[in-house]
Design an enzyme around this catalytic site. Structure first.
Site, mmCIF file in Angstrom:
data_model
loop_
_atom_site.group_PDB
_atom_site.id
_atom_site.type_symbol
_atom_site.label_atom_id
_atom_site.label_comp_id
_atom_site.label_asym_id
_atom_site.label_seq_id
_atom_site.Cartn_x
_atom_site.Cartn_y
_atom_site.Cartn_z
ATOM 1 N N ASP A 10 0.823 -1.210 0.000
ATOM 2 C CA ASP A 10 0.000 0.000 0.000
ATOM 3 C C ASP A 10 0.860 1.264 0.000
ATOM 4 O O ASP A 10 0.341 2.364 -0.074
ATOM 5 C CB ASP A 10 -0.962 0.001 1.206
ATOM 6 N N MET A 55 1.042 -5.673 6.251
ATOM 7 C CA MET A 55 0.186 -4.620 6.799
ATOM 8 C C MET A 55 -0.439 -3.805 5.687
ATOM 9 O O MET A 55 0.225 -2.982 5.076
ATOM 10 C CB MET A 55 1.038 -3.686 7.679
ATOM 11 N N ASP A 330 -7.752 -66.391 -29.174
ATOM 12 C CA ASP A 330 -9.130 -65.912 -29.162
ATOM 13 C C ASP A 330 -9.977 -67.001 -28.507
ATOM 14 O O ASP A 330 -9.841 -68.195 -28.841
ATOM 15 C CB ASP A 330 -9.568 -65.669 -30.618
ATOM 16 N N ILE A 331 -10.814 -66.615 -27.567
ATOM 17 C CA ILE A 331 -11.643 -67.604 -26.877
ATOM 18 C C ILE A 331 -12.690 -68.141 -27.853
ATOM 19 O O ILE A 331 -13.347 -67.375 -28.559
ATOM 20 C CB ILE A 331 -12.337 -66.973 -25.656
ATOM 21 N N ASN A 338 -21.372 -65.389 -23.324
ATOM 22 C CA ASN A 338 -22.119 -64.190 -22.979
ATOM 23 C C ASN A 338 -23.617 -64.428 -23.001
ATOM 24 O O ASN A 338 -24.346 -63.969 -22.128
ATOM 25 C CB ASN A 338 -21.777 -63.058 -23.952
ATOM 26 N N ASP A 347 -17.395 -61.476 -18.408
ATOM 27 C CA ASP A 347 -16.269 -60.756 -17.800
ATOM 28 C C ASP A 347 -15.442 -61.674 -16.904
ATOM 29 O O ASP A 347 -14.218 -61.613 -16.884
ATOM 30 C CB ASP A 347 -16.779 -59.563 -16.984
ATOM 31 N N GLU A 373 -12.398 -60.563 -26.920
ATOM 32 C CA GLU A 373 -11.911 -61.806 -26.310
ATOM 33 C C GLU A 373 -10.603 -62.250 -26.952
ATOM 34 O O GLU A 373 -10.272 -63.430 -26.937
ATOM 35 C CB GLU A 373 -12.980 -62.901 -26.428
#
Lengths: 458, 458
Positions: A10, A55, A330-331, A338, A347, A373
């Protein structure tokens, strides 16, 4: 390095004085004559450092500081409180309000520039860590990175490197309750202790009888393990040149003994807090990056990761003349899983399938969920024959033991088809081609009746 | 800041000289007397900068440099080639081999320290960016961050700030084919142009008739938009003090005119390449973080993101006395969708569902996939009544228009249940409690027959 500095005072004369000094050093200076104006400027401008008078009429310096530190948009800006020389309490109050440092009036030019320089460096690092958040313009991501969930409330572990047992005793008394103090009297042993331990802060004596304290600092700063360890230099006398050089080398703060206990503890806490903050930022960024290359369902690496890494592995194999094989699996009839057992059942199968893959391969092999998969395993140093054997072992492991569903209440038989390909080093085969080859093999395995391995030699 | 510097020279005297100078400045110095030894040291030690002699028996400096830059583990270490004064070609060859800078023998002390300092700063930033990768101890993640897929091969855009049209013409000639040169003659306008444009490098004159070039540099370095812009200072005379100060302020390189065209183009390319590398690192880190808070299937934010951000939104609402509502929605009989239409069909429904949610809410609302077929929407500034209306609109939007599957070949009816809760500001309700309330509402909606909204007022 330069920076944009906001000077708040200030008193027009003080303002002009600081402005002139900093501008001479090529800092960009903005000024404000009261707290409200300062906060307003911080809203509009990018500021790197704030020099803040305590201040002031209206909102005083403490409150301005608190507001800066409470606002996520400004909390990373270092604040230096400017206090009257004899107001020791102000310093402590300032540090407690979140101030990063303070200067006493009349401001010593060397101290001013040294402290500003050191804070600019700090700010640069913070900015670099936060930048990615800036880039995304997403405040929530900043919060995520900043999230301090892990910052424990353990007492800080502090290392004192000082030859004198008397200094250790005095610091011990000061820190009681605030930190655990460890003492090493030999400077070289101290550097080693710092590198081997897990400290939150180190206090280095400036007064070894036969060793340059700056050497201790430079060693700590150049070792990987202590590069980010906060260092406080503790000096018996106000040695400006030494202190300036120490700050330049990367010391975070300094004190001249005898120290005011409250001030010292406040300074120590500032350093420890800052370290925890930076460590948190770093590990949150690291964690996020890990998540981005991980498949959420199985915990395996994801396709993004594979795409990045496979080329390097292939290149390396070519360069070193080593074998490399890749397997795609690959499954079989996963859609039926599913359909029969629902999304959750599917999952569960994927997770268990991933677990079995991981169990059958070496640590150096790369297992990824390629999508849906489909999974890929990259096997460095693995010639065609061995790869085919591994694939067969995998096939058997999956087909032989049924998969448990719903915490083992039900069991289903799962089989997989596997395509194996081995890198053709003579032809300098690419990663893309290797995948294509394995994919073709997988297709043949499917067409051949599933639950089987087809291997393409190099 | 200090650093670990590896000095490589086959001349013991040169080695000792550089070692002594750098050690005096508190750098940690390691030495090697030939290329093989240097590469060996780089394997074992963490080095921040390499000072590399060109002429050495065995593996010469160029090859050492090339090997350093070809190895992912060392490619980020700045290399300074030390060449004989009259070997202009060596400089260009060095820069082409990937060197970051060079010094000429006999080494000028000021230049040595200035260049080392500037490279240390660069190294610190790179380390900070790579640190997260270090933390993960995963070379593949480093590769991912470093991945330069986006670095285009466009000609570089270069800004020249120099009053003299003659200088512009000369630089234009030098850079032809290598870069597009833009010219601004006024220094202030130049800073503005740099901040507003997209440049890959700026060349700043050291010789304005009435303006301090260091001021131009400090302004560029303190503006957010130009903080990382590479700057080359172009000076008519070898003004050591000015150059040292400029490097300290963050200039990346300097040239004294007239410049050798080949050397200049090599230096420019070094800067542009480095910027592209850093930009790439930054944006890859940012991208990774975004991915880590995004649901891969729907592109919505994920639960991790919600968990971080919800608390802040709740706190903000309390602090400002504003309303906040939260909605949880769950697709009805989603298992049946999966059973009938398979995993892929289920995924298609989830994506379309997410799309409809996003279309129905404002930009400031937060839409997340909470897990499985459950989604959450957080709506700031939304009182209970309005939230219930929005929920009803959503419910209608989903139930009213069947979902297309398989590129529109098939349509299925989908409905959802919705639970809405509004923050109780009087009770200072927590985020966790708000979610719980919405969850209870959702449960009631399900129990009440599905395809409906249940709202809990504050």
């Amino acid at each position: 390095m330069t920076a944009r500095i906001l000077v708040v005072d200030d008193n027009q004369l003080n303002l002009d004085l600081l402005n002139a000094r900093l501008t001479m050093e090529y800092y960009e200076v903005l000024t404000a004559m009261n707290g409200a104006e300062a906060l307003d400027t911080l809203e509009r401008e990018n500021i790197d450092i704030v020099l803040l008078d305590v201040m002031m009429p209206g909102i005083d310096g403490f409150e301005v500081c608190q507001r800066i530190k409470a606002n996520p948009a400004t909390m990373d800006i270092p604040v230096v409180m400017v206090t009257a020389l004899d107001q020791m309490e102000d310093r402590v109050r300032g540090l407690q309000a979140g101030a990063d440092d303070f200067l006493t009036k009349p401001v010593n030019e060397m101290q001013l520039l040294a402290r500003v320089k050191s804070l600019v460096r700090l700010k640069m690092l913070t900015d670099e860590l936060r930048l990615r958040a800036h880039t995304t313009r997403d405040i929530a991501i900043e919060e995520l990175l900043r999230n301090q969930g892990k910052a424990g409330h353990e007492p800080a572990e502090v290392l004192l490197i000082d030859e004198r047992i008397s200094v250790f005793e005095r610091f011990s008394g000061i820190m009681r309750g605030a930190a655990r103090l460890h003492h090493v009297n030999d400077p070289k042993a101290g550097v080693q202790a710092a590198a081997e331990g897990r400290f939150d802060c180190a206090i280095i004596s400036a007064d070894f009888s036969d060793f340059d304290p700056l050497r201790v600092i430079s060693q700590l700063r150049s070792l990987d393990r202590t590069r980010f360890l906060p260092i406080i230099l503790s000096s018996d006398i106000e040695n400006d040149t030494l202190i300036a050089r120490a700050l330049e080398l990367g010391v975070n703060d300094y004190v001249v003994r005898p120290v005011d206990p409250n001030e010292f503890v406040a300074r120590l806490k500032t350093q420890v807090r800052r370290k925890a903050y930076h460590d948190g930022l770093r590990s949150n960024v690291a964690e996020s990056i890990e998540l981005a290359v991980t498949d959420g369902l199985t915990g395996l690496h994801n396709r993004r990761y594979l795409d990045t890494h496979l080329e390097t592995l292939v290149e390396r194999a070519h360069k070193r003349g080593r074998a490399l094989s890749l397997l795609i699996t690959d499954i079989d009839h996963f859609k039926a899983v599913n359909d029969t057992h629902g999304h959750d059942g599917g999952d569960e199968v994927l997770r268990e399938f991933a677990r079995r893959l991981r169990n059958q391969v070496r640590g150096m092999d790369l297992v990824c969920r390629y999508g849906g998969e489909e999974f890929v395993i990259v096997m460095p140093d693995t010639p065609a024959l061995m790869a085919a054997e591994i694939a067969e072992r995998l096939r058997f492991d999956i087909a032989d033991t049924p998969f448990g569903l719903g915490e083992g209440c039900m069991e289903i038989a799962v089989t997989a088809s596997l395509g194996v390909a081995t890198l053709d080093s003579d032809a300098g085969e690419t990663a893309a081609n290797l995948i294509k080859k394995a994919d073709t093999a997988l297709y043949e395995a499917k067409a051949g009746g599933r639950n089987r391995v087809v291997a393409k030699a190099a």
